[in-house]
Design a protein around this motif. Structure first.
Motif, PDB file in Angstrom:
ATOM      1  N   GLU A  86       0.790  -1.237   0.000  1.00 20.65           N
ATOM      2  CA  GLU A  86       0.000   0.000   0.000  1.00 20.65           C
ATOM      3  C   GLU A  86       0.821   1.285   0.000  1.00 20.65           C
ATOM      4  OE1 GLU A  86      -2.811  -0.181   3.201  1.00 20.65           O
ATOM      5  OE2 GLU A  86      -4.061  -1.619   2.164  1.00 20.65           O
ATOM      6  N   GLY A  87       2.111   1.217   0.293  1.00 15.30           N
ATOM      7  CA  GLY A  87       2.853   2.467   0.332  1.00 15.30           C
ATOM      8  C   GLY A  87       4.344   2.284   0.412  1.00 15.30           C
ATOM      9  N   GLN A  88       5.022   3.411   0.521  1.00 16.27           N
ATOM     10  CA  GLN A  88       6.468   3.451   0.684  1.00 16.27           C
ATOM     11  C   GLN A  88       6.766   3.545   2.170  1.00 16.27           C
ATOM     12  OE1 GLN A  88       8.815   3.437  -1.813  1.00 16.27           O
ATOM     13  NE2 GLN A  88       7.195   3.104  -3.310  1.00 16.27           N
ATOM     14  N   TYR A  89       7.278   2.495   2.757  1.00 20.79           N
ATOM     15  CA  TYR A  89       7.506   2.463   4.195  1.00 20.79           C
ATOM     16  C   TYR A  89       8.988   2.567   4.500  1.00 20.79           C
ATOM     17  CZ  TYR A  89       2.751   0.803   3.888  1.00 20.79           C
ATOM     18  OH  TYR A  89       1.427   0.682   3.597  1.00 20.79           O
ATOM     19  N   ASN A  90       9.290   3.326   5.560  1.00 22.01           N
ATOM     20  CA  ASN A  90      10.664   3.498   6.001  1.00 22.01           C
ATOM     21  C   ASN A  90      10.673   3.702   7.510  1.00 22.01           C
ATOM     22  OD1 ASN A  90       9.934   6.193   6.453  1.00 22.01           O
ATOM     23  ND2 ASN A  90      10.722   6.846   4.474  1.00 22.01           N
ATOM     24  N   ILE A  91      11.829   3.978   8.076  1.00 23.84           N
ATOM     25  CA  ILE A  91      11.943   4.080   9.521  1.00 23.84           C
ATOM     26  C   ILE A  91      11.196   5.306  10.052  1.00 23.84           C
ATOM     27  CG2 ILE A  91      14.120   5.328   9.640  1.00 23.84           C
ATOM     28  CD1 ILE A  91      13.103   2.333  11.836  1.00 23.84           C
ATOM     29  N   ALA A  92      11.156   6.398   9.304  1.00 21.60           N
ATOM     30  CA  ALA A  92      10.426   7.591   9.745  1.00 21.60           C
ATOM     31  C   ALA A  92       8.929   7.280   9.873  1.00 21.60           C
ATOM     32  CB  ALA A  92      10.656   8.752   8.779  1.00 21.60           C
ATOM     33  N   TRP A  93       8.407   6.487   8.963  1.00 25.06           N
ATOM     34  CA  TRP A  93       6.999   6.079   9.027  1.00 25.06           C
ATOM     35  C   TRP A  93       6.757   5.268  10.298  1.00 25.06           C
ATOM     36  CZ3 TRP A  93       5.283   0.939   8.744  1.00 25.06           C
ATOM     37  CH2 TRP A  93       3.907   0.777   8.651  1.00 25.06           C
ATOM     38  N   TRP A  94       7.668   4.328  10.600  1.00 23.29           N
ATOM     39  CA  TRP A  94       7.541   3.507  11.805  1.00 23.29           C
ATOM     40  C   TRP A  94       7.573   4.368  13.058  1.00 23.29           C
ATOM     41  CZ3 TRP A  94      11.463   2.694  15.537  1.00 23.29           C
ATOM     42  CH2 TRP A  94      11.164   1.732  16.498  1.00 23.29           C
ATOM     43  N   VAL A  95       8.489   5.350  13.121  1.00 28.12           N
ATOM     44  CA  VAL A  95       8.600   6.220  14.294  1.00 28.12           C
ATOM     45  C   VAL A  95       7.306   6.986  14.516  1.00 28.12           C
ATOM     46  CG1 VAL A  95       9.788   8.264  15.221  1.00 28.12           C
ATOM     47  CG2 VAL A  95      11.115   6.405  14.205  1.00 28.12           C
ATOM     48  N   GLN A  96       6.675   7.447  13.457  1.00 24.13           N
ATOM     49  CA  GLN A  96       5.409   8.179  13.579  1.00 24.13           C
ATOM     50  C   GLN A  96       4.291   7.311  14.138  1.00 24.13           C
ATOM     51  OE1 GLN A  96       4.502   9.833   9.749  1.00 24.13           O
ATOM     52  NE2 GLN A  96       6.040  11.447   9.926  1.00 24.13           N
ATOM     53  N   LEU A  97       4.366   6.011  13.905  1.00 29.07           N
ATOM     54  CA  LEU A  97       3.321   5.110  14.394  1.00 29.07           C
ATOM     55  C   LEU A  97       3.494   4.727  15.862  1.00 29.07           C
ATOM     56  CD1 LEU A  97       2.861   2.608  11.432  1.00 29.07           C
ATOM     57  CD2 LEU A  97       1.520   4.636  11.959  1.00 29.07           C
ATOM     58  N   LEU A  98       4.686   4.949  16.426  1.00 29.94           N
ATOM     59  CA  LEU A  98       4.921   4.601  17.825  1.00 29.94           C
ATOM     60  C   LEU A  98       4.037   5.441  18.742  1.00 29.94           C
ATOM     61  CD1 LEU A  98       8.814   4.381  17.835  1.00 29.94           C
ATOM     62  CD2 LEU A  98       7.214   2.486  18.097  1.00 29.94           C
ATOM     63  N   HIS A  99       3.558   4.819  19.816  1.00 30.65           N
ATOM     64  CA  HIS A  99       2.787   5.549  20.812  1.00 30.65           C
ATOM     65  C   HIS A  99       3.674   6.672  21.360  1.00 30.65           C
ATOM     66  CE1 HIS A  99       0.648   6.451  24.518  1.00 30.65           C
ATOM     67  NE2 HIS A  99      -0.406   5.821  23.982  1.00 30.65           N
ATOM     68  N   PRO A 100       3.112   7.883  21.567  1.00 27.21           N
ATOM     69  CA  PRO A 100       3.938   8.994  22.060  1.00 27.21           C
ATOM     70  C   PRO A 100       4.721   8.674  23.333  1.00 27.21           C
ATOM     71  CG  PRO A 100       1.787   9.797  21.372  1.00 27.21           C
ATOM     72  CD  PRO A 100       1.742   8.291  21.285  1.00 27.21           C
ATOM     73  N   GLU A 101       4.146   7.864  24.228  1.00 26.40           N
ATOM     74  CA  GLU A 101       4.853   7.525  25.470  1.00 26.40           C
ATOM     75  C   GLU A 101       5.988   6.517  25.242  1.00 26.40           C
ATOM     76  OE1 GLU A 101       1.949   6.194  28.288  1.00 26.40           O
ATOM     77  OE2 GLU A 101       0.805   8.067  28.180  1.00 26.40           O
ATOM     78  N   ASP A 102       5.972   5.825  24.125  1.00 23.09           N
ATOM     79  CA  ASP A 102       6.988   4.810  23.822  1.00 23.09           C
ATOM     80  C   ASP A 102       8.039   5.301  22.829  1.00 23.09           C
ATOM     81  OD1 ASP A 102       5.400   3.207  25.398  1.00 23.09           O
ATOM     82  OD2 ASP A 102       4.502   2.118  23.726  1.00 23.09           O
TER      83      ASP A 102
END
Length: 190
Positions: A86-102
């Motif tokens: 579905e898209g272009q995934y990279n580490i920045a995308w993963w970081v954005q998905l992390l819960h703010p507390e984690d």
């Protein structure tokens, strides 16, 4: 004498076209046998990989650190809600998905593992799904390095542990309250 040096010397296998053809056929057959063997080994390896993917409910991922591209198998849709294609995934995308507390401790832990020369990283954290809810995951990754120790990629698995985490969170309440009425147990009044 000079004329003798300039004349081509006869070679035995070129003198007989049948021998030349036989030699070429044998060489071609040997090369084809080797090629077919390599193809079969590759096919068996791919078949094994596909069976492992079916046998586990984990997400299998591959993060290419050189190109900063992130791949995962179809089971990633179960946890993330995003299909691999579905898209272009990279580490920045993963970081954005992390819960703010984690986010801080998870990214710092990953950076530490990469920069320290470690060969692996393991963590439990929450990740945002496509529907906005969060899943608890347990991630294990193996860091592949070149001969100089430079990190090239991380390959590993991600297990959805949301149900386990919810049960752990409910455990104190269940221990202190009646399961039928929801009222505090007698032990709470002592």
């Amino acid at each position: 004498m000079i004329a003798t040096l300039l004349l081509p010397r006869p070679t035995p296998h070129l003198a007989d076209p049948a021998k030349l053809l036989s030699s070429a056929t044998r060489l071609y057959g040997d090369q084809m046998d080797r090629l077919w063997g390599a193809f079969e080994a590759l096919r068996r390896g791919d078949e094994r990989f596909q069976l492992v993917l079916r046998a586990t409910n984990d997400v299998i991922f591959d993060w290419n650190m050189v190109t900063d591209s992130l791949w995962w198998n179809e089971d990633g849709k179960k946890i993330y809600g995003y299909a691999p294609e579905e898209g272009q995934y990279n580490i920045a995308w993963w970081v954005q998905l992390l819960h703010p507390e984690d986010r801080d401790w998870a990214t710092n832990g990953l950076k530490t593992a990469i920069n320290s020369g470690a060969h692996g990283w393991e963590a439990e954290y929450r990740i945002r799904r496509s529907n906005g809810s969060y899943a608890y995951v347990h991630k294990r990754g193996f860091i592949v390095r070149d001969d100089s120790g430079k990190p090239l990629r991380m390959i590993g698995s991600i297990m959805d542990i949301t149900d386990r985490k919810r049960a752990e969170q409910e455990l104190p309440h269940r221990a202190s309250h009646d399961p039928l009425t929801g009222l505090p147990n007698r032990d709470q009044f002592r």
